[in-house]
Design a protein around this motif. Structure first.
Motif, short mmCIF file in Angstrom:
data_model
loop_
_atom_site.label_atom_id
_atom_site.label_comp_id
_atom_site.label_asym_id
_atom_site.label_seq_id
_atom_site.Cartn_x
_atom_site.Cartn_y
_atom_site.Cartn_z
N ILE A 8 0.87 -1.18 0.00
CA ILE A 8 0.00 0.00 0.00
C ILE A 8 0.90 1.22 0.00
O ILE A 8 1.43 1.63 1.04
CB ILE A 8 -0.95 0.00 1.21
N ASP A 10 1.54 5.05 -2.35
CA ASP A 10 1.05 5.91 -3.42
C ASP A 10 2.15 6.45 -4.33
O ASP A 10 1.86 7.06 -5.36
CB ASP A 10 0.23 7.07 -2.84
N GLU A 32 -1.73 -1.31 -4.07
CA GLU A 32 -2.82 -0.35 -3.93
C GLU A 32 -2.20 0.98 -3.52
O GLU A 32 -1.15 1.02 -2.88
CB GLU A 32 -3.85 -0.80 -2.90
N SER A 33 -2.89 2.09 -3.87
CA SER A 33 -2.31 3.41 -3.62
C SER A 33 -3.10 4.25 -2.63
O SER A 33 -2.69 5.38 -2.33
CB SER A 33 -2.17 4.18 -4.94
N THR A 34 -4.21 3.74 -2.12
CA THR A 34 -4.99 4.47 -1.12
C THR A 34 -5.32 3.56 0.04
O THR A 34 -5.27 2.33 -0.07
CB THR A 34 -6.31 5.01 -1.71
N GLU A 36 -8.32 3.10 1.48
CA GLU A 36 -9.55 2.34 1.26
C GLU A 36 -9.31 1.16 0.34
O GLU A 36 -9.80 0.05 0.57
CB GLU A 36 -10.65 3.25 0.71
N GLU A 37 -8.55 1.37 -0.74
CA GLU A 37 -8.23 0.27 -1.65
C GLU A 37 -7.40 -0.79 -0.93
O GLU A 37 -7.58 -1.99 -1.14
CB GLU A 37 -7.48 0.80 -2.87
N ASP A 40 -9.61 -2.82 1.44
CA ASP A 40 -10.46 -3.72 0.66
C ASP A 40 -9.65 -4.91 0.15
O ASP A 40 -10.10 -6.06 0.21
CB ASP A 40 -11.08 -2.96 -0.52
N ALA A 41 -8.43 -4.64 -0.34
CA ALA A 41 -7.57 -5.72 -0.84
C ALA A 41 -7.17 -6.68 0.28
O ALA A 41 -7.09 -7.89 0.08
CB ALA A 41 -6.33 -5.14 -1.51
#
Length: 226
Positions: A8, A10, A32-34, A36-37, A40-41
């Protein structure tokens, strides 16, 4: 080693560098870069570990670390430009397993990942039960009871307690604990040990069981091993 590594981060250049070295080490990488993403991942992909940047665009990385730790025991390695001791302590207290500052060595990152995963391996350490003043540390089942009541510990906390219990009655230096429990040199230095001992005392509910030997390290009251 294999499994899913969740990165994670950005900053695309840093994420690509981390991904390349983790793939070379045999991991499947999900980027993932955020926040929330990333969350979720983590829920969908069930990664073996998470590499987490603190400077995310939509949320503070500390908050994401707290949420990840609240939802499971996945190992978390914080990778950040924040190099203040206060930040390292906050990260550890929120449940991070390691804290790496930028700029960093990709090879060292992989070595730290492997060390964290070795600690998280559920395989038994040996066939002994250690008993110390009402404390029972079962190295086969990796379980702990104190005065007959079960004590829930995270992997790192168990390793720390087990190392102290193995040497009951003797002082174990902070440097030895760093070497034996963390496995590699840690950016937070011996302060890392102090933070985790404080957490361990709180969970045990008997802080006097782990004695501080000023300027040296820690000692558990002498008991017996079977």
């Amino acid at each position: 080693m294999s499994g899913i590594a969740l990165v994670i981060e950005d900053d695309d250049a840093i994420a690509s560098l981390v991904e390349a070295y983790l793939r070379q080490a045999g991991f499947e990488v999900v980027r993932e870069s955020t926040a929330e993403e990333g969350l979720d991942a983590a829920e969908r992909r069930e990664p073996r570990f998470v590499v987490l940047d603190l400077g995310l665009p939509d949320a503070d990385g500390f908050e994401l670390c707290r949420r990840l730790r609240g939802s499971g025991d996945v190992p978390i390695l914080i990778l950040t430009a924040r190099d203040e001791e206060a930040d390292r302590i906050v990260g550890l207290e929120l449940g991070a397993d390691d804290y790496i500052t930028k700029p960093f060595s990709p090879r060292e990152l992989v070595a730290r990942v492997r060390a964290v995963l070795r600690r998280a391996d559920p395989a038994p350490l040996d066939a002994r039960m250690i008993e110390v003043d009402g404390l029972r540390v079962d190295l086969r089942s990796r379980s702990v009871t104190l005065d007959g009541a079960a004590v829930a510990l995270r992997t790192l906390e168990f390793e720390l307690l087990a190392e102290l219990a193995r040497h009951a009655g003797h002082v174990v230096s902070r440097d030895r604990l760093l070497d034996r429990v963390w496995g590699v040199s840690f950016a937070g230095g011996t302060r890392t040990v102090d933070v985790h001992v404080a957490q361990l005392r709180k969970k045990l509910g008997r802080p006097e069981l782990i004695q501080t030997v000023r300027g040296v390290g820690y000692r558990i009251l002498e008991g017996s091993a079977a």
